[in-house]
Scaffold this motif. Structure first.
Motif, mmCIF file in Angstrom:
data_model
loop_
_atom_site.group_PDB
_atom_site.id
_atom_site.type_symbol
_atom_site.label_atom_id
_atom_site.label_comp_id
_atom_site.label_asym_id
_atom_site.label_seq_id
_atom_site.Cartn_x
_atom_site.Cartn_y
_atom_site.Cartn_z
ATOM 1 N N LEU A 32 0.635 -1.392 0.181
ATOM 2 C CA LEU A 32 -0.273 0.297 0.433
ATOM 3 C C LEU A 32 0.658 1.341 -0.082
ATOM 4 C CD1 LEU A 32 -2.762 -1.406 2.615
ATOM 5 C CD2 LEU A 32 -2.807 -1.887 0.273
ATOM 6 N N ASP A 33 -0.104 2.558 -0.536
ATOM 7 C CA ASP A 33 0.919 3.765 -0.503
ATOM 8 C C ASP A 33 1.153 4.541 0.778
ATOM 9 O OD1 ASP A 33 1.179 6.152 -3.204
ATOM 10 O OD2 ASP A 33 1.610 6.302 -1.294
ATOM 11 N N PHE A 34 1.510 4.164 1.465
ATOM 12 C CA PHE A 34 1.438 5.532 2.840
ATOM 13 C C PHE A 34 1.275 6.816 2.435
ATOM 14 C CE2 PHE A 34 2.632 2.964 6.175
ATOM 15 C CZ PHE A 34 1.999 1.974 5.859
ATOM 16 N N ASP A 35 -0.065 7.824 2.650
ATOM 17 C CA ASP A 35 -0.295 8.714 1.909
ATOM 18 C C ASP A 35 0.068 9.840 3.109
ATOM 19 O OD1 ASP A 35 -2.980 9.923 -0.126
ATOM 20 O OD2 ASP A 35 -0.792 11.170 0.157
ATOM 21 N N THR A 36 0.030 10.303 3.592
ATOM 22 C CA THR A 36 0.106 11.114 4.142
ATOM 23 C C THR A 36 -1.017 12.377 3.422
ATOM 24 O OG1 THR A 36 2.141 12.646 3.914
ATOM 25 C CG2 THR A 36 2.354 11.463 5.599
ATOM 26 N N GLY A 80 -5.767 14.532 -6.082
ATOM 27 C CA GLY A 80 -5.179 16.091 -6.402
ATOM 28 C C GLY A 80 -4.620 15.687 -8.267
ATOM 29 N N ASP A 81 -4.462 13.924 -8.443
ATOM 30 C CA ASP A 81 -4.086 13.519 -9.573
ATOM 31 C C ASP A 81 -4.431 13.427 -10.482
ATOM 32 O OD1 ASP A 81 -2.822 9.954 -9.140
ATOM 33 O OD2 ASP A 81 -4.659 11.800 -8.136
ATOM 34 N N GLY A 82 -6.348 13.220 -10.052
ATOM 35 C CA GLY A 82 -7.719 13.154 -10.772
ATOM 36 C C GLY A 82 -7.856 12.003 -10.981
ATOM 37 N N SER A 83 -7.419 10.823 -10.104
ATOM 38 C CA SER A 83 -7.874 9.057 -9.565
ATOM 39 C C SER A 83 -8.730 9.543 -8.967
ATOM 40 C CB SER A 83 -6.149 8.753 -9.627
ATOM 41 O OG SER A 83 -5.836 8.895 -8.232
ATOM 42 N N SER A 84 -9.841 8.360 -8.106
ATOM 43 C CA SER A 84 -10.267 8.311 -7.374
ATOM 44 C C SER A 84 -10.677 7.148 -7.477
ATOM 45 C CB SER A 84 -12.230 9.074 -7.921
ATOM 46 O OG SER A 84 -12.422 8.384 -9.498
ATOM 47 N N GLN A 114 -8.774 4.438 -13.436
ATOM 48 C CA GLN A 114 -7.738 3.817 -14.780
ATOM 49 C C GLN A 114 -6.509 3.676 -14.545
ATOM 50 O OE1 GLN A 114 -7.829 1.778 -17.259
ATOM 51 N NE2 GLN A 114 -5.714 2.308 -16.839
ATOM 52 N N SER A 115 -5.715 5.216 -12.960
ATOM 53 C CA SER A 115 -4.614 5.358 -13.420
ATOM 54 C C SER A 115 -4.517 4.152 -11.682
ATOM 55 C CB SER A 115 -4.355 6.416 -12.797
ATOM 56 O OG SER A 115 -4.717 7.183 -11.370
ATOM 57 N N PHE A 116 -5.344 4.084 -10.750
ATOM 58 C CA PHE A 116 -5.104 3.150 -10.301
ATOM 59 C C PHE A 116 -4.783 1.407 -10.665
ATOM 60 C CE2 PHE A 116 -4.720 5.273 -6.300
ATOM 61 C CZ PHE A 116 -6.095 6.316 -6.001
ATOM 62 N N THR A 117 -5.574 1.314 -11.417
ATOM 63 C CA THR A 117 -6.273 -0.041 -12.322
ATOM 64 C C THR A 117 -4.364 -0.244 -13.448
ATOM 65 O OG1 THR A 117 -7.772 0.329 -12.869
ATOM 66 C CG2 THR A 117 -6.770 -1.648 -14.350
ATOM 67 N N THR A 220 3.709 12.995 1.267
ATOM 68 C CA THR A 220 4.156 11.179 1.086
ATOM 69 C C THR A 220 3.363 11.288 -0.112
ATOM 70 O OG1 THR A 220 3.064 10.111 2.972
ATOM 71 C CG2 THR A 220 4.923 11.184 3.102
ATOM 72 N N GLY A 221 2.381 11.606 -0.358
ATOM 73 C CA GLY A 221 1.436 10.438 -1.483
ATOM 74 C C GLY A 221 1.568 11.303 -3.061
ATOM 75 N N THR A 222 2.275 11.949 -2.959
ATOM 76 C CA THR A 222 2.262 13.293 -4.347
ATOM 77 C C THR A 222 4.016 13.072 -4.362
ATOM 78 O OG1 THR A 222 0.615 14.874 -3.743
ATOM 79 C CG2 THR A 222 2.687 15.767 -5.222
HETATM 80 N N1 LIG Z 1 -1.986 11.576 -3.365
HETATM 81 C C1 LIG Z 1 -2.649 10.415 -3.647
HETATM 82 C C2 LIG Z 1 -2.412 9.194 -4.681
HETATM 83 C C3 LIG Z 1 -1.591 8.516 -4.174
HETATM 84 C C4 LIG Z 1 -2.018 7.431 -5.645
HETATM 85 C C5 LIG Z 1 -2.466 7.442 -6.243
HETATM 86 C C6 LIG Z 1 -2.245 6.853 -7.639
HETATM 87 C C7 LIG Z 1 -2.607 6.948 -8.961
HETATM 88 C C8 LIG Z 1 -2.721 5.718 -9.830
HETATM 89 C C9 LIG Z 1 -2.031 4.767 -8.331
HETATM 90 O O1 LIG Z 1 -1.279 5.643 -7.578
HETATM 91 N N2 LIG Z 1 -2.829 8.690 -6.668
HETATM 92 C C10 LIG Z 1 -3.690 9.814 -5.821
#
Ligand SMILES: NCc1ccc(-c2ccco2)nc1
Length: 333
Positions: A32-36, A80-84, A114-117, A220-222
């Protein structure tokens, strides 16, 4: 109690950092991505349609004897990067670095963007911002840090991210061997749910320090360091053949150019964190022989973001403060 977990860059651009997390009984493993910068702990799950999955580990609540669905609860988040992503909510046992949170809200994705996929290395996120922005509705849930905080020796966690090398997230203690010099603390404004602070200014290479209040969040998540245009222009105007290339999505530099260091001020004692120029180059931009700069404009976001490019140069203490005033501690390493 204390916990310690190794975190590793997911690719050669240090685009994100994952760490191992176990959920359920018997333990189901995740990266998992640790995201502050957010406050939801969510994972790909058996609810995620197969056409939205790409090899990620999935959480199957029905296979965990300690899983309980939180009836009527759901979550939905956009970044913020448009992902959801969005889905349903369970409580289950979550173990990170030897620390166990019983009854932790585990948000199971029933859809992801899509970007998470596409990011097969990441099975979800562990939100480490303040629980006030957790998205579970109608009953907001606590972050892993808030869930375990009462059991921690000290109400803190630390981030020690590295360039192309394993780093560490520690919970409940400060590892004095992980940094050099002293830790400079600065007050946190958590009114928006983030680890917000104000940097005192910046310095390009060995030029004069530019005193300028720069208010932003430690995230940390950016991936990038996102700062105001005047700072970004001051930096790249010192780099030959740097250009603001909209097709690349921001400033690029020639890949063979040595870049100046970038320093930012923290605290009221003149302390600075210096990002070596080598870490200001994030590799091929995807157009021409140019490379993408690690410092980009925060533009219209409405806040500045001290992301991985900045955090990688520091040992950072996220201190929720025993007397209620949260603070950030910064040390060089
Ligand atoms: N700043 C939060 C965050 C973290 C990861 C991601 C992400 C997108 C695709 C894979 O990971 N998007 C946003």
């Amino acid at each position: 109690a204390k916990g310690s977990v190794v975190t590793t860059p997911i690719n050669s651009e240090d685009e994100a950092y994952d760490a191992p997390v176990s959920i359920g009984t018997p333990a189901q493993p995740f990266n998992l991505d640790f995201d502050t910068g957010s406050s939801d702990l969510w994972v790909f799950s058996s609810l995620t349609p197969s056409n939205e999955r790409n090899g990620q580990n999935i959480y199957t609540a029905s296979r965990s004897s300690t899983a309980k669905q939180l009836s009527g609860e759901s979550w939905k988040i956009s970044y913020g990067d448009g992902s959801s992503s969005s889905g349903l909510v369970y409580s289950d046992v979550v173990t990170i670095g030897g620390l166990t949170a019983a009854g932790q809200a585990v948000e199971a994705a029933s859809r992801v963007s899509q970007s998470f996929t596409s990011e097969s290395a990441t099975d979800g996120l562990v939100g480490l911002a303040f629980s006030s922005i957790n998205t579970v509705s109608p009953d907001q849930q606590t972050t892993f840090f808030d869930t375990v905080k009462p059991s921690l020796a000290s109400p803190v966690f630390t981030a020690d991210l590295k360039h192309q090398a394993p780093g560490t997230y520690n919970f409940g203690f400060i590892d004095k061997s992980a940094f050099t010099g002293s830790i400079t603390y600065t007050p946190v404004d958590n009114s928006q749910g983030f680890w917000g602070f104000t940097s005192t200014g910046f310095q390009v290479g060995n030029n004069d320090f530019q005193q300028e209040s720069i208010t932003g969040i430690a995230d940390t998540g950016t991936t990038l360091l996102l700062l105001p245009d005047d700072v970004v222009n001051a930096y790249y105007s010192s780099v030959n053949n740097a250009q603001n290339d909209q097709s690349a999505g921001g400033f690029t530099v020639p890949c063979d150019t040595s870049l100046p260091d970038f320093s930012f001020g923290v605290g009221n004692n003149g302390a600075m964190i210096t990002i070596p120029g080598s870490l200001m180059n994030l590799g091929p931009s995807g157009s021409g022989n140019s490379c993408f700069g690690g410092l980009q404009s925060s533009g219209t976001i409405g806040t500045n973001i001290f992301g991985d490019v900045a955090l990688k140069a520091a040992f950072v203490v996220f201190d929720s403060g025993s007397q209620g005033q949260p603070q950030l501690g910064w040390a060089s390493k």
